[in-house]
Design an enzyme around this catalytic site. Sequence first.
Site, short mmCIF file in Angstrom:
data_model
loop_
_atom_site.label_atom_id
_atom_site.label_comp_id
_atom_site.label_asym_id
_atom_site.label_seq_id
_atom_site.Cartn_x
_atom_site.Cartn_y
_atom_site.Cartn_z
N HIS A 52 0.83 -1.20 0.00
CA HIS A 52 0.00 0.00 0.00
C HIS A 52 0.87 1.26 0.00
O HIS A 52 2.07 1.20 0.30
CB HIS A 52 -0.96 0.01 1.20
CG HIS A 52 -0.33 0.42 2.49
ND1 HIS A 52 -0.87 1.35 3.34
CD2 HIS A 52 0.81 -0.01 3.10
CE1 HIS A 52 -0.09 1.50 4.40
NE2 HIS A 52 0.93 0.68 4.29
N CYS A 106 3.98 5.17 5.58
CA CYS A 106 3.96 3.97 6.42
C CYS A 106 5.39 3.42 6.48
O CYS A 106 6.14 3.50 5.51
CB CYS A 106 3.03 2.92 5.83
SG CYS A 106 3.04 1.34 6.73
N GLN A 124 -6.97 -2.18 10.08
CA GLN A 124 -8.13 -1.32 10.35
C GLN A 124 -9.26 -1.69 9.37
O GLN A 124 -9.00 -1.96 8.20
CB GLN A 124 -7.73 0.16 10.19
CG GLN A 124 -6.82 0.66 11.32
CD GLN A 124 -6.46 2.12 11.15
OE1 GLN A 124 -7.31 2.96 10.88
NE2 GLN A 124 -5.17 2.43 11.29
N SER A 147 -5.33 6.29 9.94
CA SER A 147 -3.91 6.60 9.65
C SER A 147 -3.77 7.63 8.54
O SER A 147 -2.75 8.32 8.45
CB SER A 147 -3.16 5.33 9.26
OG SER A 147 -3.16 4.42 10.34
N HIS A 150 -5.04 5.68 1.78
CA HIS A 150 -4.24 4.60 1.21
C HIS A 150 -4.72 4.24 -0.19
O HIS A 150 -5.92 4.36 -0.47
CB HIS A 150 -4.40 3.29 2.01
CG HIS A 150 -4.34 3.38 3.48
ND1 HIS A 150 -3.32 2.79 4.22
CD2 HIS A 150 -5.18 3.95 4.40
CE1 HIS A 150 -3.54 3.00 5.51
NE2 HIS A 150 -4.65 3.70 5.65
C1 4DH Z 1 0.21 -2.38 9.69
N1 4DH Z 1 1.61 -2.02 9.48
N2 4DH Z 1 2.48 -2.89 8.97
C2 4DH Z 1 3.68 -2.27 8.86
C3 4DH Z 1 4.87 -2.89 8.32
C4 4DH Z 1 4.77 -4.10 7.67
C5 4DH Z 1 5.91 -4.71 7.13
C6 4DH Z 1 7.15 -4.10 7.24
C7 4DH Z 1 7.26 -2.87 7.90
C8 4DH Z 1 6.11 -2.27 8.44
C9 4DH Z 1 3.55 -0.95 9.32
C10 4DH Z 1 2.22 -0.83 9.71
C11 4DH Z 1 1.59 0.37 10.28
O1 4DH Z 1 0.61 0.29 10.98
N3 4DH Z 1 2.16 1.53 9.94
C12 4DH Z 1 1.62 2.82 10.37
C13 4DH Z 1 0.74 3.41 9.26
C14 4DH Z 1 -0.30 2.42 8.75
N4 4DH Z 1 -1.58 2.43 9.11
C15 4DH Z 1 -2.19 1.41 8.46
C16 4DH Z 1 -3.51 0.95 8.44
C17 4DH Z 1 -3.84 -0.15 7.66
C18 4DH Z 1 -2.87 -0.80 6.91
C19 4DH Z 1 -1.55 -0.35 6.92
C20 4DH Z 1 -1.22 0.76 7.70
N5 4DH Z 1 -0.06 1.41 7.92
C21 4DH Z 1 2.74 3.80 10.63
O2 4DH Z 1 3.87 3.54 10.17
O3 4DH Z 1 2.44 4.86 11.24
#
Ligand code: 4DH
Length: 156
Positions: A52, A106, A124, A147, A150
Amino acid sequence: MSKDNEAPLPEGWEMRTSRSTGMTYFLNTYTKKSQWERPEAPADPGEIRCSHILVKHAESRRPSSWREENITRSKEEALDLLKSYRKQIVANDVPFVDIAMKYSDCSSAKRGGDLGMFGRGQMQQPFEEEAFKLKLGQLSKPVQTDSGYHIILRTV
Ligand SMILES: Cn1nc(-c2ccccc2)cc1C(=O)N[C@H](Cc1nc2ccccc2[nH]1)C(=O)O
């Protein structure tokens, strides 16, 4: 009356014949679970893999990212920015991974936006709902979560 077994099956299903009874059954090619009833909807993948691109804004749950310590853009600016990225990707001007690595707010940006495999209940709700609707290789329209905004690419 038995259903016409010549008709094409919904996506993700295969028709098999039981070696012990010779009866026809149906295999979910994602979960490898089988059933006797002819399926009428695409097979539930159980888990999918997506990448994403996230554009955060001042009202995001965590208005900070690896790119920008304090994100101040408005929701409208964030959505416009994401739509411009989507336009470049759809026109094949720039690869999805390149945009994700450079601009996604992200932490998955470092992996080209790849989130790995996930099942229901892990992301989410608005993100999950859109992601599980996508066909393999399909790019979503912009999706809003707490967040930010996307676009989602289903890869497995
Ligand atoms: C759900 N998730 N997976 C990773 C991730 C996965 C693989 C390798 C590195 C990070 C980061 C995140 C995450 O929540 N990141 C948040 C932002 C964000 N919010 C989300 C909501 C839904 C899906 C992905 C999303 N990513 C951040 O960095 O502030």
